[in-house]
Design a protein around this motif. Structure first.
Motif, PDB file in Angstrom:
ATOM      1  N   GLU A 119       0.860  -1.435   0.048  1.00 34.05           N
ATOM      2  CA  GLU A 119       0.184   0.013   0.063  1.00 34.05           C
ATOM      3  C   GLU A 119       0.870   1.260   0.080  1.00 34.05           C
ATOM      4  OE1 GLU A 119      -3.923   1.810   2.562  1.00 34.05           O
ATOM      5  OE2 GLU A 119      -2.753   0.209   3.110  1.00 34.05           O
ATOM      6  N   THR A 120       1.935   1.272   0.663  1.00 34.37           N
ATOM      7  CA  THR A 120       2.736   2.531   0.933  1.00 34.37           C
ATOM      8  C   THR A 120       3.726   2.642  -0.459  1.00 34.37           C
ATOM      9  OG1 THR A 120       2.984   2.065   3.267  1.00 34.37           O
ATOM     10  CG2 THR A 120       4.662   3.612   2.222  1.00 34.37           C
ATOM     11  N   ILE A 121       4.117   1.651  -1.025  1.00 31.40           N
ATOM     12  CA  ILE A 121       4.716   1.884  -2.443  1.00 31.40           C
ATOM     13  C   ILE A 121       3.683   2.318  -3.309  1.00 31.40           C
ATOM     14  CG2 ILE A 121       5.723   0.377  -4.025  1.00 31.40           C
ATOM     15  CD1 ILE A 121       7.148  -1.225  -2.084  1.00 31.40           C
ATOM     16  N   TYR A 122       2.562   1.625  -3.341  1.00 33.13           N
ATOM     17  CA  TYR A 122       1.551   2.289  -4.215  1.00 33.13           C
ATOM     18  C   TYR A 122       0.886   3.712  -4.051  1.00 33.13           C
ATOM     19  CZ  TYR A 122      -2.768   2.629  -7.191  1.00 33.13           C
ATOM     20  OH  TYR A 122      -3.667   2.971  -8.018  1.00 33.13           O
ATOM     21  N   GLN A 123       0.966   4.140  -2.619  1.00 31.34           N
ATOM     22  CA  GLN A 123       0.526   5.598  -2.260  1.00 31.34           C
ATOM     23  C   GLN A 123       1.652   6.527  -2.924  1.00 31.34           C
ATOM     24  OE1 GLN A 123      -2.334   6.714  -1.559  1.00 31.34           O
ATOM     25  NE2 GLN A 123      -3.260   4.707  -1.304  1.00 31.34           N
ATOM     26  N   THR A 124       2.888   6.041  -2.642  1.00 37.10           N
ATOM     27  CA  THR A 124       4.090   6.981  -3.226  1.00 37.10           C
ATOM     28  C   THR A 124       4.032   6.941  -4.675  1.00 37.10           C
ATOM     29  OG1 THR A 124       5.297   6.005  -1.191  1.00 37.10           O
ATOM     30  CG2 THR A 124       6.496   7.001  -3.087  1.00 37.10           C
ATOM     31  N   ALA A 125       3.749   6.136  -5.317  1.00 37.56           N
ATOM     32  CA  ALA A 125       3.646   6.077  -6.729  1.00 37.56           C
ATOM     33  C   ALA A 125       2.590   6.956  -7.111  1.00 37.56           C
ATOM     34  CB  ALA A 125       3.666   4.605  -7.518  1.00 37.56           C
ATOM     35  N   LEU A 126       1.274   7.119  -6.458  1.00 39.90           N
ATOM     36  CA  LEU A 126       0.330   7.916  -6.798  1.00 39.90           C
ATOM     37  C   LEU A 126       0.678   9.250  -6.728  1.00 39.90           C
ATOM     38  CD1 LEU A 126      -2.753   6.398  -5.043  1.00 39.90           C
ATOM     39  CD2 LEU A 126      -2.528   7.074  -7.645  1.00 39.90           C
ATOM     40  N   GLU A 127       1.493   9.746  -5.342  1.00 47.49           N
ATOM     41  CA  GLU A 127       2.193  11.066  -5.333  1.00 47.49           C
ATOM     42  C   GLU A 127       3.018  11.354  -6.205  1.00 47.49           C
ATOM     43  OE1 GLU A 127       3.865  10.610  -1.616  1.00 47.49           O
ATOM     44  OE2 GLU A 127       1.959  10.086  -0.421  1.00 47.49           O
ATOM     45  N   MET A 128       3.671  10.475  -7.091  1.00 47.79           N
ATOM     46  CA  MET A 128       4.704  10.811  -8.000  1.00 47.79           C
ATOM     47  C   MET A 128       4.275  10.685  -9.380  1.00 47.79           C
ATOM     48  SD  MET A 128       7.607   8.000  -6.392  1.00 47.79           S
ATOM     49  CE  MET A 128       8.812   8.340  -7.804  1.00 47.79           C
ATOM     50  N   ASN A 129       2.953  10.423  -9.572  1.00 48.86           N
ATOM     51  CA  ASN A 129       1.913  10.413 -10.612  1.00 48.86           C
ATOM     52  C   ASN A 129       2.677   9.204 -11.552  1.00 48.86           C
ATOM     53  OD1 ASN A 129       0.358  12.647 -10.348  1.00 48.86           O
ATOM     54  ND2 ASN A 129       2.114  14.137 -11.020  1.00 48.86           N
ATOM     55  N   ARG A 130       3.095   7.858 -10.715  1.00 50.09           N
ATOM     56  CA  ARG A 130       3.701   6.865 -11.416  1.00 50.09           C
ATOM     57  C   ARG A 130       2.935   5.738 -11.233  1.00 50.09           C
ATOM     58  NH1 ARG A 130       6.818   6.887 -15.251  1.00 50.09           N
ATOM     59  NH2 ARG A 130       8.542   5.469 -14.527  1.00 50.09           N
ATOM     60  N   SER A 131       1.508   5.771 -10.592  1.00 50.80           N
ATOM     61  CA  SER A 131       0.859   4.599 -10.088  1.00 50.80           C
ATOM     62  C   SER A 131       0.383   3.760 -11.576  1.00 50.80           C
ATOM     63  CB  SER A 131      -0.322   5.131  -9.593  1.00 50.80           C
ATOM     64  OG  SER A 131      -1.161   5.790 -10.341  1.00 50.80           O
ATOM     65  N   ASP A 132       0.266   4.094 -12.600  1.00 54.17           N
ATOM     66  CA  ASP A 132      -0.097   3.256 -13.638  1.00 54.17           C
ATOM     67  C   ASP A 132       1.079   2.534 -14.211  1.00 54.17           C
ATOM     68  OD1 ASP A 132      -2.796   3.863 -13.754  1.00 54.17           O
ATOM     69  OD2 ASP A 132      -2.382   5.418 -15.174  1.00 54.17           O
ATOM     70  N   ALA A 133       2.399   3.173 -14.187  1.00 57.49           N
ATOM     71  CA  ALA A 133       3.505   2.661 -14.528  1.00 57.49           C
ATOM     72  C   ALA A 133       3.982   1.572 -13.400  1.00 57.49           C
ATOM     73  CB  ALA A 133       4.694   3.844 -14.651  1.00 57.49           C
ATOM     74  N   LEU A 134       3.806   1.788 -12.420  1.00 59.36           N
ATOM     75  CA  LEU A 134       4.074   0.907 -11.260  1.00 59.36           C
ATOM     76  C   LEU A 134       3.424  -0.404 -11.252  1.00 59.36           C
ATOM     77  CD1 LEU A 134       5.234   0.331  -8.357  1.00 59.36           C
ATOM     78  CD2 LEU A 134       3.172   0.930  -7.321  1.00 59.36           C
ATOM     79  N   VAL A 135       1.909  -0.448 -11.500  1.00 61.20           N
ATOM     80  CA  VAL A 135       0.877  -1.496 -11.914  1.00 61.20           C
ATOM     81  C   VAL A 135       1.822  -2.128 -13.105  1.00 61.20           C
ATOM     82  CG1 VAL A 135      -1.190  -2.281 -12.088  1.00 61.20           C
ATOM     83  CG2 VAL A 135      -0.760  -0.527 -10.465  1.00 61.20           C
ATOM     84  N   ASN A 136       1.833  -1.709 -14.172  1.00 57.92           N
ATOM     85  CA  ASN A 136       2.227  -2.224 -15.360  1.00 57.92           C
ATOM     86  C   ASN A 136       3.455  -2.865 -15.213  1.00 57.92           C
ATOM     87  OD1 ASN A 136       0.296  -1.339 -16.950  1.00 57.92           O
ATOM     88  ND2 ASN A 136       1.518   0.432 -17.543  1.00 57.92           N
ATOM     89  N   SER A 137       4.503  -2.400 -14.267  1.00 59.36           N
ATOM     90  CA  SER A 137       5.768  -3.193 -14.154  1.00 59.36           C
ATOM     91  C   SER A 137       5.578  -4.231 -13.120  1.00 59.36           C
ATOM     92  CB  SER A 137       6.658  -2.226 -13.290  1.00 59.36           C
ATOM     93  OG  SER A 137       7.161  -1.051 -14.045  1.00 59.36           O
ATOM     94  N   LEU A 138       4.553  -4.233 -12.072  1.00 65.37           N
ATOM     95  CA  LEU A 138       4.433  -5.371 -11.401  1.00 65.37           C
ATOM     96  C   LEU A 138       3.819  -6.290 -12.125  1.00 65.37           C
ATOM     97  CD1 LEU A 138       2.851  -3.501  -8.119  1.00 65.37           C
ATOM     98  CD2 LEU A 138       5.234  -4.500  -8.609  1.00 65.37           C
ATOM     99  N   GLN A 139       2.982  -6.141 -13.031  1.00 66.59           N
ATOM    100  CA  GLN A 139       2.470  -7.331 -14.120  1.00 66.59           C
ATOM    101  C   GLN A 139       3.366  -8.125 -14.808  1.00 66.59           C
ATOM    102  OE1 GLN A 139      -0.832  -4.944 -15.621  1.00 66.59           O
ATOM    103  NE2 GLN A 139      -2.241  -5.405 -14.275  1.00 66.59           N
ATOM    104  N   LYS A 140       4.552  -7.383 -15.068  1.00 66.80           N
ATOM    105  CA  LYS A 140       5.446  -7.917 -15.791  1.00 66.80           C
ATOM    106  C   LYS A 140       6.511  -8.642 -15.161  1.00 66.80           C
ATOM    107  CE  LYS A 140       5.567  -4.296 -19.308  1.00 66.80           C
ATOM    108  NZ  LYS A 140       5.945  -3.025 -20.005  1.00 66.80           N
ATOM    109  N   ALA A 141       6.653  -8.268 -13.735  1.00 60.94           N
ATOM    110  CA  ALA A 141       7.659  -8.897 -12.977  1.00 60.94           C
ATOM    111  C   ALA A 141       7.000 -10.194 -12.459  1.00 60.94           C
ATOM    112  CB  ALA A 141       7.890  -7.970 -11.791  1.00 60.94           C
TER     113      ALA A 141
END
Length: 272
Positions: free
Chosen positions: A71-93
């Motif tokens: 949750e904290t990693i996702y919230q941090t990605a949201l604050e960085m406007n990188r949440s979509d990129a985070l989820v895409n990367s998690l789906q590939k790893a």
């Protein structure tokens, strides 16, 4: 006669101490607060850097060990406007997850782990991971409170190139409290020590090692003080520290743990 009559029990948590004390007192025991929890302080200053690494697909495997970490990693990605990129990367790893809270948080992000623990513990996660070769692969290891020494050793033994991700920095428990707790155990003043989280286990044994009293502490838990755990995950952390006798309930509930301890003493009295 109440089953915990005359028993002194140290509570190592930092929350709901009054409520837990009443549960102990209802069974005739005396509860004393000796917080070994430590506290989460701030988001780790490197977290944004680690989120960036994940979004750039820098890891072959990502090991999540807590729901709050995801949750904290996702919230941090949201604050960085990188949440979509985070989820895409998690789906590939390839994702490994410990615990149902972690799996549930990942499910909210439409992430299905390739590896799940078989019992909610670090040891269970390690058992399942052992079927995979991580040699030479880049691995992100998210931790929170529990340093997971066996898991880190396994990654090193298997020549994985791993990076620790700590969503929060931690401050250790009060040294005076830890000193009092350790001396009470070693002096035989406590009948039981109630652990409600794995950080409490790690903090106590780390402190004992610092005081050159680890073996003495283990002896006290085998011969005198009864280690009481809120559930099997915390019990596993105690086993990993070399404590064989651990009392814990099947269902992870504080009230159930107190009842289990009362039952243990009743059975011991019956044996005598």
């Amino acid at each position: 006669m109440k089953k915990l009559a005359g028993k002194k029990i140290a509570l190592l948590g930092s929350r709901k101490i009054e409520d837990i004390s009443k549960l102990v007192e209802n069974q005739g025991g005396v509860a004393v607060s000796r917080s070994a929890q430590g506290t989460a302080l701030l988001k780790d200053e490197k977290l944004q850097y680690h989120v960036e690494m994940i979004t750039e697909c820098n890891f072959d495997w990502i090991i999540f060990t807590t729901g709050i970490g995801v949750e904290t990693i996702y919230q941090t990605a949201l604050e960085m406007n990188r949440s979509d990129a985070l989820v895409n990367s998690l789906q590939k790893a390839k994702i490994a997850a410990r615990g149902y809270k972690t799996a549930n948080m990942l499910k909210k992000l439409d992430i299905i782990p390739a590896v799940r623990d078989d019992d909610g513990s670090m040891a269970g996660l390690l058992r399942e991971l052992s079927a995979h070769s991580l040699k030479g692969l880049k691995v992100a290891l998210q931790l929170h409170g529990d340093p997971a020494p066996h898991l880190k050793q396994w990654l090193e033994d298997n020549q994985a190139d791993y990076e620790e991700i700590l969503p929060y920095t931690h401050i250790p428990p009060d040294e005076k409290v830890m000193d009092l707790l350790l001396s009470e155990i070693l002096d035989g003043e406590l009948d039981s020590v109630f652990f409600t989280s794995t950080p409490q286990v790690r903090n106590l044994f780390s402190f004992a090692r610092k005081k050159n009293a680890e073996e003495q502490l283990k002896t006290c838990f085998s011969e005198q003080a009864v280690a009481l755990s809120v559930g099997k995950v915390t019990a596993q952390a105690l086993h990993e520290e070399g404590i064989a006798r651990v009392i814990f309930p099947e269902a992870e509930r504080i009230g159930s743990a107190v009842i289990e301890l009362a039952r243990f003493y009743a059975e011991e009295e019956f044996k005598d």
